[in-house]
Design a protein around this motif. Structure first.
Motif, PDB file in Angstrom:
ATOM      1  N   VAL A  67      -0.394  -4.363  -3.647  1.00 12.88           N
ATOM      2  CA  VAL A  67      -0.197  -3.187  -4.735  1.00 12.88           C
ATOM      3  C   VAL A  67       1.178  -3.930  -5.286  1.00 12.88           C
ATOM      4  N   GLU A  68       2.300  -4.047  -4.593  1.00 12.37           N
ATOM      5  CA  GLU A  68       3.440  -4.739  -5.182  1.00 12.37           C
ATOM      6  C   GLU A  68       3.362  -5.908  -6.020  1.00 12.37           C
ATOM      7  N   ASN A  69       2.615  -6.764  -5.339  1.00 15.77           N
ATOM      8  CA  ASN A  69       2.687  -7.975  -6.089  1.00 15.77           C
ATOM      9  C   ASN A  69       1.549  -7.926  -7.369  1.00 15.77           C
ATOM     10  N   MET A  70       0.772  -6.938  -7.279  1.00 15.66           N
ATOM     11  CA  MET A  70      -0.158  -6.755  -8.576  1.00 15.66           C
ATOM     12  C   MET A  70       0.615  -6.019  -9.652  1.00 15.66           C
ATOM     13  N   ALA A  71       1.623  -5.093  -9.278  1.00 21.35           N
ATOM     14  CA  ALA A  71       2.323  -4.253 -10.029  1.00 21.35           C
ATOM     15  C   ALA A  71       3.445  -5.201 -10.826  1.00 21.35           C
ATOM     16  N   HIS A  72       4.015  -5.851  -9.820  1.00 20.83           N
ATOM     17  CA  HIS A  72       4.886  -6.937 -10.357  1.00 20.83           C
ATOM     18  C   HIS A  72       4.341  -7.959 -11.543  1.00 20.83           C
ATOM     19  N   GLN A  73       2.929  -8.413 -11.489  1.00 22.07           N
ATOM     20  CA  GLN A  73       2.393  -9.214 -12.343  1.00 22.07           C
ATOM     21  C   GLN A  73       2.129  -8.439 -13.478  1.00 22.07           C
ATOM     22  N   ILE A  74       1.833  -7.522 -13.491  1.00 20.80           N
ATOM     23  CA  ILE A  74       0.909  -6.766 -14.717  1.00 20.80           C
ATOM     24  C   ILE A  74       2.637  -6.321 -15.487  1.00 20.80           C
ATOM     25  N   MET A  75       3.589  -5.785 -14.738  1.00 19.53           N
ATOM     26  CA  MET A  75       4.790  -5.834 -15.392  1.00 19.53           C
ATOM     27  C   MET A  75       5.168  -6.834 -16.097  1.00 19.53           C
ATOM     28  N   ASN A  76       5.116  -8.232 -15.621  1.00 17.91           N
ATOM     29  CA  ASN A  76       5.340  -9.293 -16.302  1.00 17.91           C
ATOM     30  C   ASN A  76       4.506  -9.300 -17.679  1.00 17.91           C
TER      31      ASN A  76
END
Length: 309
Positions: free
Chosen positions: A89-98
């Motif tokens: 979840v955290e990896n996906m969220a950070h990718q989306i935030m980028n």
């Protein structure tokens, strides 16, 4: 004859003393086991050591120890699964935030231009970006809560104000469904906890109740001081929860009604917040009326933050 009576009296007196001693010993044994179980329930890290003694009480102690070992193994397996989900979840969220950050830069450039038609489109796009920021932040906070990365800051909380602020935030939803809110919180009622996160948990639970209650029905909030703990119950008049889903209703991304919006993290966040305060939370179908569900929160009464340490 007198000697026989005296001997009988002495034997009875001795037997009574022995029985009294055994009962006291058993009572002390049970009190110790009760204290150990209570400690394990609040801090499930160390299990009760097994004993080599014999007898019913020793067998009971060893059975409790085996049960605690089984629970610890379940906790460990669950924590491993949770960790995998959190990392994903955290990896996906950070990718989306980028990606959102790059989009935000483009919107900022467009806002500089004087074209009104472009500005209108940009404003609508900006609202969507802001919404995405909020949703992703919520998912990240849920993940951080579940992993214990967020530490509670304890203070005196005015529960009456928490309820009042919550109802103000949810007023548009309450008004849309024509829901009546009945609050039974005593005036000036206080508890010890993290004000921000307790308010977050409470808002998620009340929001869930308003979402699932029937149009024009009532959501009831009761707060009771039970000496050693505080009991808060939020009851709705919806359709209730299927019996096979009650056990998983607080799991992350769990949704029993696909018609409702959301990701299924609100109640999960509430559970993590309550457990971080060494409390408990449960949901059950109401028995006092034909339909509806009730969520009950139990928080320990604390004199200060030192009680948690």
């Amino acid at each position: 004859m007198i000697y026989i009576i005296l001997i009988f009296a002495v034997v009875c007196f001795t037997a009574a003393i022995v029985m009294f001693y055994k009962l006291n010993k058993q009572r002390a044994y049970i009190e110790r086991l009760t204290a150990e179980i209570d400690k394990f329930m609040h801090y499930p890290k160390e299990q009760l050591p097994q004993t080599l003694d014999e007898g019913y009480m020793a067998n009971l102690e060893n059975t409790i120890s085996q049960m605690e070992k089984y629970i610890l193994n379940m906790y460990e397996a669950k924590n491993v699964r949770e960790k995998e989900i959190e990392n994903f979840v955290e990896n996906m969220a950070h990718q989306i935030m980028n990606a959102i950050t790059a989009l935000q830069i483009q919107l900022d450039i467009l806002q500089i231009k004087d074209d009104n038609s472009i500005k209108t489109t940009v404003q609508k796009s900006q609202a969507c970006v802001d919404r995405m920021h909020w949703e992703i932040d919520r998912i990240l906070r849920s993940s951080q809560l579940a992993s214990g990365k967020i530490k509670m800051i304890y203070e005196q909380i005015d529960m009456e104000k928490v309820i009042s602020d919550c109802l103000i935030k949810l007023q548009p939803m309450i008004k849309e469904k024509n829901v009546i809110i009945k609050s039974g919180c005593p005036k000036g009622f206080k508890l010890t906890g993290d004000g921000f996160w307790i308010a977050e948990a409470f808002e998620n639970i009340v929001k869930n109740a308003v979402e699932h209650t029937k149009m024009g029905s009532t959501v009831e909030i009761t707060v009771k001081d039970q000496s050693k703990d505080i009991c808060i119950t939020i009851s709705d008049q919806g359709n209730g929860i299927p019996n096979d889903r009650i056990g998983s209703i607080f799991d992350r991304f769990s949704r029993f009604d696909n018609k409702k919006r959301g990701y299924g993290i609100g109640l999960s966040m509430a559970k993590d917040i309550i457990q971080a305060h060494h409390g408990s939370i449960r949901m059950e179908n109401r028995r006092d009326i034909d339909s509806g569900a009730a969520i009950t929160i139990v928080l320990p009464v604390l004199d200060s933050e030192n009680t948690y340490k």
